[in-house]
Design an enzyme around this catalytic site. Sequence first.
Site, PDB file in Angstrom:
ATOM      1  N   ASP A 129     -17.012 -24.702 -31.700  1.00  0.00           N
ATOM      2  CA  ASP A 129     -18.302 -25.313 -32.070  1.00  0.00           C
ATOM      3  C   ASP A 129     -19.372 -24.231 -32.246  1.00  0.00           C
ATOM      4  OD1 ASP A 129     -18.012 -24.892 -29.334  1.00  0.00           O
ATOM      5  OD2 ASP A 129     -19.013 -26.739 -28.719  1.00  0.00           O
ATOM      6  N   ASP A 187     -13.292 -24.366 -44.343  1.00  0.00           N
ATOM      7  CA  ASP A 187     -14.066 -25.167 -45.303  1.00  0.00           C
ATOM      8  C   ASP A 187     -15.550 -24.805 -45.184  1.00  0.00           C
ATOM      9  OD1 ASP A 187     -11.845 -26.507 -46.337  1.00  0.00           O
ATOM     10  OD2 ASP A 187     -12.872 -28.450 -46.357  1.00  0.00           O
ATOM     11  N   TYR A 229      -0.423 -29.292 -36.305  1.00  0.00           N
ATOM     12  CA  TYR A 229       0.197 -29.526 -37.611  1.00  0.00           C
ATOM     13  C   TYR A 229       1.708 -29.750 -37.582  1.00  0.00           C
ATOM     14  CZ  TYR A 229      -3.933 -28.735 -40.523  1.00  0.00           C
ATOM     15  OH  TYR A 229      -5.146 -28.855 -41.161  1.00  0.00           O
TER      16      TYR A 229
HETATM   17  C1  IPM Z   1      -5.810 -26.621 -46.407  1.00  0.00           C
HETATM   18  C2  IPM Z   1      -5.705 -28.096 -46.644  1.00  0.00           C
HETATM   19  C3  IPM Z   1      -4.415 -28.600 -46.013  1.00  0.00           C
HETATM   20  C4  IPM Z   1      -4.493 -28.305 -44.518  1.00  0.00           C
HETATM   21  C5  IPM Z   1      -4.114 -30.087 -46.283  1.00  0.00           C
HETATM   22  C6  IPM Z   1      -4.115 -30.399 -47.758  1.00  0.00           C
HETATM   23  C7  IPM Z   1      -2.843 -30.539 -45.641  1.00  0.00           C
HETATM   24  O1  IPM Z   1      -6.798 -28.775 -46.152  1.00  0.00           O
HETATM   25  O2  IPM Z   1      -4.980 -25.877 -46.949  1.00  0.00           O
HETATM   26  O3  IPM Z   1      -6.720 -26.206 -45.708  1.00  0.00           O
HETATM   27  O4  IPM Z   1      -4.995 -29.123 -43.753  1.00  0.00           O
HETATM   28  O5  IPM Z   1      -4.005 -27.243 -44.134  1.00  0.00           O
HETATM   29 MN    MN Z   2      -8.298 -27.469 -45.308  1.00  0.00          MN
END
Ligand code: IPM
Ligand code: MN
Length: 351
Positions: free
Chosen positions: A222, A250, A137
């Site tokens: 994974d 997620d 990042y």
């Molecule tokens: C999160 C989001 C962000 C990330 C994006 C919007 C940059 O997906 O907070 O998980 O990748 O960290």
């Molecule tokens: Mn995210």
Amino acid sequence: MTSYKIAVIPGDGTGPEQVKEGIKVLNAAAERNSFKLEMTAYDFGGERYLRTRETLPDNSLEELKGFHAIYLGAIGHPAVKPGILEKGILLRLRFELDLYINLRPVKLYPGVDTPLKDKGPQDINFVVVRENTEGLYTGSGGFLKKGTPDEVAIQTSINTRQGVERCIRYAFEYCRKRNRQKKVTLCGKTNVLTYAFDLWERVFHEIGSAYPDIKRDYAHVDATCMWMVKNPEWFDVIVTDNMFGDIITDLGAMIQGGMGIAAGGNINPQGVSMFEPIGGSAPKYTGKNMINPLAAICAAAMMLEHLGEEKAAQTVENAVEQVCARHLKSLSAGEMGYTTSEVGDLVVRYI
Ligand code: IPM
Ligand code: MN
């Protein structure tokens, strides 16, 4: 009476609707527990960018450091090219305020549907500690010969000894405080990313050895995805890097009932921290009073806990639990059986 200064960034899309309900709940919790919240709103987001070409002014960034916490709705606007607002606002806040922990609880509340067959609230209750300032990042990399057939694109994962160490230490401390299974799982990819996760693994055991009361566990990323679906009850605290943390949370959000309830904290234990629903701005629902505000409300509860108002945080969490168990038909937008503001009112009622 204790008073906390909170910076509020409602942001884009359904962010403002969610934050509105969060503030409603925060004020109710404050009143009930005899403290005060002094909110200051900031209009960072897509609309402001389209008007002024400005994402996050430097002086505002300085100002934000003077608050007890930051409460964020969502960032992301359909008329703005992907990356500009994310990098200019959300990621910039994470980096410049050194919010080096992204704490994301994955908890299934009673009465909430999970897509996992035969799993219930007793099986889905863990926390992901995601490193939040390094890895893939940082924007380290670049192009060579861009736009030609010989083009090269490089994106480097940065892992510093200090960055990895503070993240892992936080995970062990958090696990001890949480006091459940007393287990920290390092989620990595030591079989392929033999430099980055070699460092992570060494630091994990080095730091972890100072916590004899806590078990050390390892899973490749994974396999982590596989176990999160098959045996989520195995997890207590998962610690991982920024990219893997993004992806597995997620998945975590889905097994706890969806983006309608998933919240997270961007934490700097020594400075100001920021709390947000982990889902996006969901532009198609903007202004429809349909979106589920529970994610923002849960983020508000995390913020209260972080401020030291643990009792108030618990009150909010209990109220959310009641609303899930007794009222909502679903956690998805438009299928709750209630509008956004009605859900906020229900939570307040239980407070
Ligand atoms: C999160 C989001 C962000 C990330 C994006 C919007 C940059 O997906 O907070 O998980 O990748 O960290
Ligand atoms: Mn995210």
